[in-house]
Write a protein that holds these residues in place. Structure first.
Motif, short mmCIF file in Angstrom:
data_model
loop_
_atom_site.label_atom_id
_atom_site.label_comp_id
_atom_site.label_asym_id
_atom_site.label_seq_id
_atom_site.Cartn_x
_atom_site.Cartn_y
_atom_site.Cartn_z
N PRO A 1 -1.38 -0.48 -16.10
CA PRO A 1 -0.91 -0.57 -17.49
C PRO A 1 0.59 -0.82 -17.63
N PHE A 2 1.32 -0.62 -16.51
CA PHE A 2 2.78 -0.66 -16.60
C PHE A 2 3.40 -1.83 -15.84
N TRP A 3 2.57 -2.72 -15.28
CA TRP A 3 3.08 -3.78 -14.41
C TRP A 3 4.19 -4.59 -15.08
N SER A 4 4.03 -4.90 -16.35
CA SER A 4 5.02 -5.75 -17.02
C SER A 4 6.36 -5.04 -17.19
N ASP B 1 0.81 -1.22 0.00
CA ASP B 1 0.00 0.00 0.00
C ASP B 1 0.85 1.28 0.00
N SER B 2 2.15 1.15 -0.21
CA SER B 2 3.01 2.33 -0.20
C SER B 2 2.91 3.09 -1.53
N TYR B 3 3.38 4.32 -1.49
CA TYR B 3 3.46 5.15 -2.70
C TYR B 3 4.75 5.95 -2.63
N HIS B 4 5.54 5.90 -3.71
CA HIS B 4 6.81 6.60 -3.72
C HIS B 4 7.01 7.46 -4.96
N GLY B 5 6.00 7.56 -5.83
CA GLY B 5 6.13 8.41 -7.00
C GLY B 5 5.62 7.76 -8.27
N ASP B 6 5.69 8.51 -9.36
CA ASP B 6 5.09 8.06 -10.62
C ASP B 6 6.08 7.77 -11.73
N THR B 7 7.38 7.94 -11.49
CA THR B 7 8.36 7.48 -12.47
C THR B 7 8.54 5.97 -12.30
N PHE B 8 9.22 5.32 -13.22
CA PHE B 8 9.15 3.85 -13.26
C PHE B 8 9.76 3.18 -12.03
N GLY B 9 10.92 3.63 -11.58
CA GLY B 9 11.49 3.03 -10.38
C GLY B 9 10.61 3.28 -9.17
N ALA B 10 10.11 4.51 -9.05
CA ALA B 10 9.24 4.86 -7.93
C ALA B 10 7.94 4.08 -7.99
N MET B 11 7.40 3.88 -9.19
CA MET B 11 6.20 3.04 -9.32
C MET B 11 6.48 1.61 -8.90
N ALA B 12 7.65 1.10 -9.27
CA ALA B 12 7.98 -0.29 -8.97
C ALA B 12 7.97 -0.56 -7.47
N VAL B 13 8.46 0.38 -6.67
CA VAL B 13 8.52 0.17 -5.22
C VAL B 13 7.25 0.64 -4.52
N SER B 14 6.25 1.03 -5.30
CA SER B 14 4.95 1.41 -4.75
C SER B 14 3.97 0.24 -4.90
N SER B 15 2.86 0.33 -4.20
CA SER B 15 1.84 -0.71 -4.27
C SER B 15 1.32 -0.88 -5.69
N ARG B 16 1.13 -2.10 -6.10
CA ARG B 16 0.49 -2.36 -7.39
C ARG B 16 -0.98 -2.00 -7.28
N SER B 17 -1.47 -1.19 -8.20
CA SER B 17 -2.83 -0.69 -8.09
C SER B 17 -3.37 -0.36 -9.48
N THR B 18 -4.60 0.15 -9.51
CA THR B 18 -5.20 0.58 -10.77
C THR B 18 -4.35 1.65 -11.44
N PHE B 19 -3.70 2.49 -10.62
CA PHE B 19 -2.91 3.58 -11.17
C PHE B 19 -1.70 3.07 -11.95
N THR B 20 -1.16 1.93 -11.55
CA THR B 20 0.06 1.42 -12.19
C THR B 20 -0.21 0.20 -13.08
#
Length: 429
Positions: free
Chosen positions: A161-164, A140-159
């Motif tokens: 499209p980019f999971w792969s 449930d964490s959030y660390h930002g919207d760039t790719f590395g920051a997304m990777a260490v954030s919770s997987r969610s609807t917001f991310t």
């Protein structure tokens, strides 16, 4: 054509479904905790314009220091050059950051500060000759919207499209009250398994986008102790919690064990302009010192250590460390506590959470705790009608106001929240 219509013709807004969203509210002036729209309406900015504004809008002292800097030096490349504002800000940050922070790396915003920390952590182990590839974070964490920051954030609807494209990350539960021992056991088992974990990144004490989820310093201290024992670097993401939001200058000041790296942005310049910082210990910095140039930390941004942004940061720090602001932190926290006592018995409130100047009220919702709760738009529009800017996280209302907010303005926000309770009660009757 008014400003909102002109905007609609040319601009794409963040976190906004442009097909269905109403026209944006045109803000033409700010003063203190207030924002003024084109049509003359006044709004209390109870969320500090996405958590960045510390001292109030258009603060004259910050404006003066920025103007002075603009007349001296607006920018200079930061590879091979330096300037007074960057050096002075770094010196002063090291003076107030959690113990052990010795070096400052400048970037542009919170996401890039996190990217820098992740790259530093991974390359640290590479430079040491013991490569480690994995990163650990809270669910449930959030660390930002760039790719590395997304990777260490919770997987969610917001991310989604980019999971792969996101690198694999290990997650442990947040040690909220009542679940501390379970999270500690998760980390003990994880660390003992011998995984090649480079770093553990965490939001200290408050997970912002998760809904202002809060947990206690003692639990985080235990997690940091385990990481240090197993040689896992620790990264405190203080982008939101830094500069007084939790009642102390940094959330890590509540801890006995201190992180190896800290990421900063948002309140760093008092909300004046974009600037990011990643600080680290001398040990991490030293691992990049080598005759072999391939050990260099190859990272930078065009506007790294922008002199104007650094001047804003220095001015904001002057204000933060003043006795007046420190008293404001105490006053706001006390007012939040008094309001909490007033509403604690409301039937449709599930939980109230408070840490320093941050107050979160979670309302009961048939859809549960969700950003897409149908209560979100109801709350948001009701607050605007009352002249208050609140940006609900689904069924969770939170306040994170500028420190200059008056008691009368706080009461206006509190009464708006009481009105939301009545609105729900009337709909349920």
């Amino acid at each position: 054509m008014n400003l909102s219509q002109r905007d609609h013709n040319v601009i794409w807004h963040p976190y906004t479904q442009m097909k269905t969203a109403p026209l944006p509210i045109p803000i033409v002036r700010g003063e203190g905790a207030l924002l003024f729209s084109e049509d003359g309406k006044t709004y209390v900015d109870a969320v500090s314009s996405w958590w960045v504004n510390l001292h109030g809008h258009a603060h004259p002292y910050i404006a003066q220091k920025v103007a002075e800097q603009l007349q001296t030096l607006e920018h200079v490349i930061f590879a091979g050059f330096t300037h007074p504002a960057a050096v002075t800000l770094a010196e002063r940050l090291i003076g107030i950051l959690p113990q052990g922070q010795r070096r400052i790396f400048y970037s542009d915003n919170g996401s890039t500060a996190v990217e820098v920390a992740l790259k530093m952590a991974i390359q640290y182990w590479e430079n040491k000759g013991t490569p480690k590839r994995r990163i650990l974070a809270f669910r449930d964490s959030y660390h930002g919207d760039t790719f590395g920051a997304m990777a260490v954030s919770s997987r969610s609807t917001f991310t989604a499209p980019f999971w792969s494209y996101l690198f694999e990350v290990d997650f442990i539960d947040v040690p909220v009250p009542g679940q501390e021992e379970e999270t500690i056991a998760q980390l003990e088992a994880y660390a003992a398994s011998g995984t090649d974990t480079a770093a553990f990144i965490f939001e200290p004490l408050v997970l912002g986008t998760a809904g202002m989820v809060m947990y206690q310093p003692a639990a985080l201290d235990k997690l940091l102790e385990i990481c240090k024992r197993h040689h896992i670097l620790t990264i405190a993401d203080e982008v939101m919690t830094g500069f007084g939001r939790t009642g102390r200058n940094f959330a890590c000041h509540y801890l006995q064990h201190q992180p190896d790296m800290v990421t900063l942005s948002k309140g760093l310049t008092g909300g004046t302009m974009a600037l990011g910082v990643t600080s680290c210990t001398e040990e991490i910095y030293t691992a990049f010192l080598h005759d072999d140039k391939s050990k260099t930390f190859f990272h930078g941004h065009s506007y790294t250590a922008n002199p104007v942004a650094c001047a804003a940061g220095l001015a904001s720090m002057d204000l933060l460390l003043s006795e007046e602001t420190q008293q404001h932190l105490i006053r706001i926290a006390q007012k939040h506590q008094e309001f909490t006592a007033r509403i604690r018995g409301f039937s449709n409130i599930k939980e109230i959470r408070q840490q320093g100047t941050i107050l979160a009220i979670e309302f009961e919702s048939e859809s549960g705790t969700s950003y897409f709760s149908n209560l979100r738009d109801t709350f948001y529009n009701y607050a605007l009608a009352q002249g208050v800017i609140l940006r609900p996280l689904g069924n969770i209302i939170y306040m994170i106001p500028p420190y200059c907010i008056t008691n009368e303005q706080l009461e206006q926000v509190y009464q708006t929240i009481v009105g939301m309770h009545r609105l729900i009660s009337d709909n349920q009757a």
